[in-house]
Design a protein around this motif. Sequence first.
Motif, PDB file in Angstrom:
ATOM      1  N   GLU A  55       0.847  -1.187   0.000  1.00  0.00           N
ATOM      2  CA  GLU A  55       0.000   0.000   0.000  1.00  0.00           C
ATOM      3  C   GLU A  55       0.882   1.237   0.000  1.00  0.00           C
ATOM      4  OE1 GLU A  55      -2.801   1.839   3.394  1.00  0.00           O
ATOM      5  OE2 GLU A  55      -3.395  -0.175   2.744  1.00  0.00           O
ATOM      6  N   HIS A  56       0.468   2.248  -0.771  1.00  0.00           N
ATOM      7  CA  HIS A  56       1.205   3.518  -0.774  1.00  0.00           C
ATOM      8  C   HIS A  56       0.208   4.659  -0.711  1.00  0.00           C
ATOM      9  CE1 HIS A  56       4.447   6.328  -1.483  1.00  0.00           C
ATOM     10  NE2 HIS A  56       3.603   6.990  -2.264  1.00  0.00           N
ATOM     11  N   ASP A  57       0.434   5.566   0.230  1.00  0.00           N
ATOM     12  CA  ASP A  57      -0.410   6.741   0.397  1.00  0.00           C
ATOM     13  C   ASP A  57       0.370   7.964  -0.080  1.00  0.00           C
ATOM     14  OD1 ASP A  57      -2.109   8.796   1.156  1.00  0.00           O
ATOM     15  OD2 ASP A  57      -2.535   7.935   3.127  1.00  0.00           O
ATOM     16  N   PHE A  58      -0.099   8.617  -1.138  1.00  0.00           N
ATOM     17  CA  PHE A  58       0.557   9.813  -1.648  1.00  0.00           C
ATOM     18  C   PHE A  58       0.286  11.029  -0.765  1.00  0.00           C
ATOM     19  CE2 PHE A  58       0.159   7.315  -5.629  1.00  0.00           C
ATOM     20  CZ  PHE A  58       1.488   7.318  -6.008  1.00  0.00           C
ATOM     21  N   GLY A  59      -0.637  10.886   0.170  1.00  0.00           N
ATOM     22  CA  GLY A  59      -0.990  12.016   1.024  1.00  0.00           C
ATOM     23  C   GLY A  59      -1.865  12.996   0.265  1.00  0.00           C
ATOM     24  N   VAL A  60      -1.684  14.295   0.548  1.00  0.00           N
ATOM     25  CA  VAL A  60      -2.470  15.334  -0.109  1.00  0.00           C
ATOM     26  C   VAL A  60      -1.748  15.762  -1.381  1.00  0.00           C
ATOM     27  CG1 VAL A  60      -3.456  17.645   0.120  1.00  0.00           C
ATOM     28  CG2 VAL A  60      -3.396  16.123   2.102  1.00  0.00           C
ATOM     29  N   ILE A  61      -2.454  15.682  -2.512  1.00  0.00           N
ATOM     30  CA  ILE A  61      -1.905  16.137  -3.793  1.00  0.00           C
ATOM     31  C   ILE A  61      -2.942  17.041  -4.456  1.00  0.00           C
ATOM     32  CG2 ILE A  61      -0.439  14.108  -4.101  1.00  0.00           C
ATOM     33  CD1 ILE A  61      -2.479  13.030  -6.119  1.00  0.00           C
ATOM     34  N   ASN A  62      -2.511  17.826  -5.417  1.00  0.00           N
ATOM     35  CA  ASN A  62      -3.417  18.727  -6.128  1.00  0.00           C
ATOM     36  C   ASN A  62      -4.014  18.027  -7.344  1.00  0.00           C
ATOM     37  OD1 ASN A  62      -2.936  21.034  -4.462  1.00  0.00           O
ATOM     38  ND2 ASN A  62      -0.957  21.245  -5.471  1.00  0.00           N
ATOM     39  N   GLU A  63      -5.276  18.335  -7.611  1.00  0.00           N
ATOM     40  CA  GLU A  63      -5.918  17.777  -8.791  1.00  0.00           C
ATOM     41  C   GLU A  63      -5.116  18.181 -10.026  1.00  0.00           C
ATOM     42  OE1 GLU A  63     -10.253  17.679 -11.043  1.00  0.00           O
ATOM     43  OE2 GLU A  63     -10.017  18.864  -9.226  1.00  0.00           O
ATOM     44  N   GLY A  64      -4.813  17.216 -10.860  1.00  0.00           N
ATOM     45  CA  GLY A  64      -3.994  17.445 -12.049  1.00  0.00           C
ATOM     46  C   GLY A  64      -2.573  16.937 -11.891  1.00  0.00           C
ATOM     47  N   ASP A  65      -2.143  16.684 -10.652  1.00  0.00           N
ATOM     48  CA  ASP A  65      -0.812  16.134 -10.421  1.00  0.00           C
ATOM     49  C   ASP A  65      -0.726  14.710 -10.964  1.00  0.00           C
ATOM     50  OD1 ASP A  65      -0.108  18.439  -9.102  1.00  0.00           O
ATOM     51  OD2 ASP A  65      -0.062  17.533  -7.090  1.00  0.00           O
ATOM     52  N   ILE A  66       0.443  14.363 -11.494  1.00  0.00           N
ATOM     53  CA  ILE A  66       0.729  12.982 -11.882  1.00  0.00           C
ATOM     54  C   ILE A  66       1.826  12.498 -10.944  1.00  0.00           C
ATOM     55  CG2 ILE A  66       1.576  11.457 -13.695  1.00  0.00           C
ATOM     56  CD1 ILE A  66       0.427  13.458 -15.731  1.00  0.00           C
ATOM     57  N   LEU A 141      -2.175  -1.406  -3.488  1.00  0.00           N
ATOM     58  CA  LEU A 141      -3.147  -0.324  -3.353  1.00  0.00           C
ATOM     59  C   LEU A 141      -2.446   1.017  -3.291  1.00  0.00           C
ATOM     60  CD1 LEU A 141      -6.142   0.576  -2.594  1.00  0.00           C
ATOM     61  CD2 LEU A 141      -5.406   0.322  -0.218  1.00  0.00           C
ATOM     62  N   ILE A 142      -3.003   2.013  -3.989  1.00  0.00           N
ATOM     63  CA  ILE A 142      -2.528   3.388  -3.820  1.00  0.00           C
ATOM     64  C   ILE A 142      -3.682   4.229  -3.286  1.00  0.00           C
ATOM     65  CG2 ILE A 142      -0.724   3.251  -5.577  1.00  0.00           C
ATOM     66  CD1 ILE A 142      -2.626   4.904  -7.413  1.00  0.00           C
ATOM     67  N   LYS A 143      -3.301   5.251  -2.514  1.00  0.00           N
ATOM     68  CA  LYS A 143      -4.278   6.162  -1.922  1.00  0.00           C
ATOM     69  C   LYS A 143      -3.781   7.583  -2.111  1.00  0.00           C
ATOM     70  CE  LYS A 143      -5.541   3.245   2.033  1.00  0.00           C
ATOM     71  NZ  LYS A 143      -5.617   3.265   3.510  1.00  0.00           N
ATOM     72  N   ALA A 144      -4.709   8.518  -2.119  1.00  0.00           N
ATOM     73  CA  ALA A 144      -4.354   9.935  -2.133  1.00  0.00           C
ATOM     74  C   ALA A 144      -5.573  10.740  -1.732  1.00  0.00           C
ATOM     75  CB  ALA A 144      -3.867  10.377  -3.509  1.00  0.00           C
ATOM     76  N   ASN A 145      -5.313  11.909  -1.198  1.00  0.00           N
ATOM     77  CA  ASN A 145      -6.370  12.871  -0.938  1.00  0.00           C
ATOM     78  C   ASN A 145      -6.138  14.003  -1.932  1.00  0.00           C
ATOM     79  OD1 ASN A 145      -8.359  14.508   0.006  1.00  0.00           O
ATOM     80  ND2 ASN A 145      -7.581  14.657   2.099  1.00  0.00           N
ATOM     81  N   VAL A 146      -6.969  14.068  -2.970  1.00  0.00           N
ATOM     82  CA  VAL A 146      -6.773  15.006  -4.066  1.00  0.00           C
ATOM     83  C   VAL A 146      -7.529  16.293  -3.781  1.00  0.00           C
ATOM     84  CG1 VAL A 146      -6.977  15.346  -6.553  1.00  0.00           C
ATOM     85  CG2 VAL A 146      -6.524  13.058  -5.657  1.00  0.00           C
ATOM     86  N   THR A 147      -6.787  17.405  -3.683  1.00  0.00           N
ATOM     87  CA  THR A 147      -7.376  18.704  -3.461  1.00  0.00           C
ATOM     88  C   THR A 147      -7.959  19.212  -4.773  1.00  0.00           C
ATOM     89  OG1 THR A 147      -5.745  19.172  -1.747  1.00  0.00           O
ATOM     90  CG2 THR A 147      -6.937  21.050  -2.651  1.00  0.00           C
ATOM     91  N   PRO A 148      -9.263  19.500  -4.806  1.00  0.00           N
ATOM     92  CA  PRO A 148      -9.895  19.957  -6.062  1.00  0.00           C
ATOM     93  C   PRO A 148      -9.301  21.284  -6.536  1.00  0.00           C
ATOM     94  CG  PRO A 148     -11.572  19.392  -4.427  1.00  0.00           C
ATOM     95  CD  PRO A 148     -10.240  19.388  -3.731  1.00  0.00           C
ATOM     96  N   LYS A 149      -9.312  21.470  -7.861  1.00  0.00           N
ATOM     97  CA  LYS A 149      -8.874  22.740  -8.438  1.00  0.00           C
ATOM     98  C   LYS A 149      -9.841  23.830  -8.005  1.00  0.00           C
ATOM     99  CE  LYS A 149      -6.589  21.260 -12.647  1.00  0.00           C
ATOM    100  NZ  LYS A 149      -6.607  21.304 -14.122  1.00  0.00           N
ATOM    101  N   GLN A 150      -9.289  24.993  -7.745  1.00  0.00           N
ATOM    102  CA  GLN A 150     -10.125  26.148  -7.386  1.00  0.00           C
ATOM    103  C   GLN A 150     -10.537  26.856  -8.669  1.00  0.00           C
ATOM    104  OE1 GLN A 150     -11.060  26.729  -4.225  1.00  0.00           O
ATOM    105  NE2 GLN A 150      -9.905  24.918  -3.633  1.00  0.00           N
ATOM    106  N   ASN A 151     -11.836  27.124  -8.803  1.00  0.00           N
ATOM    107  CA  ASN A 151     -12.325  27.866  -9.964  1.00  0.00           C
ATOM    108  C   ASN A 151     -12.072  29.356  -9.761  1.00  0.00           C
ATOM    109  OD1 ASN A 151     -13.279  25.582 -11.275  1.00  0.00           O
ATOM    110  ND2 ASN A 151     -15.265  25.684 -10.260  1.00  0.00           N
TER     111      ASN A 151
END
Length: 153
Positions: A55-66, A141-151
């Motif tokens: 299992e790998h948790d990427f933590g908090v990432i921004n939407e659009g990150d690869i 398994l991979i996990k992440a909490n993806v922060t949505p893009k701000q409009n």
Amino acid sequence: MRLPIKILTVLVVFSMISCKENAASKIKEENLKLAKERDFKMSEGAPAVSFSKTEHDFGVINEGDIVETTFDFKNTGKSALIISNATSTCGCTVPEYPKEPIPVGGTGSIRVKFNSSGKPNQINKVVTLTTNTANGKETVLIKANVTPKQNPS
């Protein structure tokens, strides 16, 4: 035209009522025992996978990150390990796996890339490896909490 329909109807009805026997009642206990013994012997000599992590948790990432991670493993079984396929639960997760057999005691790695575009919020993605291990399948398994893009306003 009605004759072929009548013949077809009779054949369908006949086929449905002719299979009333319970197939499970025909299985011999001796055959079940032999199959279990055979399966046990096969699994004793099968390859086995030991992952450094599953299992790998990427933590908090921004939407659009690869982002990507690697799952290292070792063949701890008694024969060469073959990974014949690797699939994920969606197209945003792309696994790469070794195509050549991994010898006993050999190591390898599965590289997993995740594209977070259009995937806001918490994600959990399973990568399934089709292998020749006793299980036939292994998962990471991979996990992440993806922060949505701000409009922009």
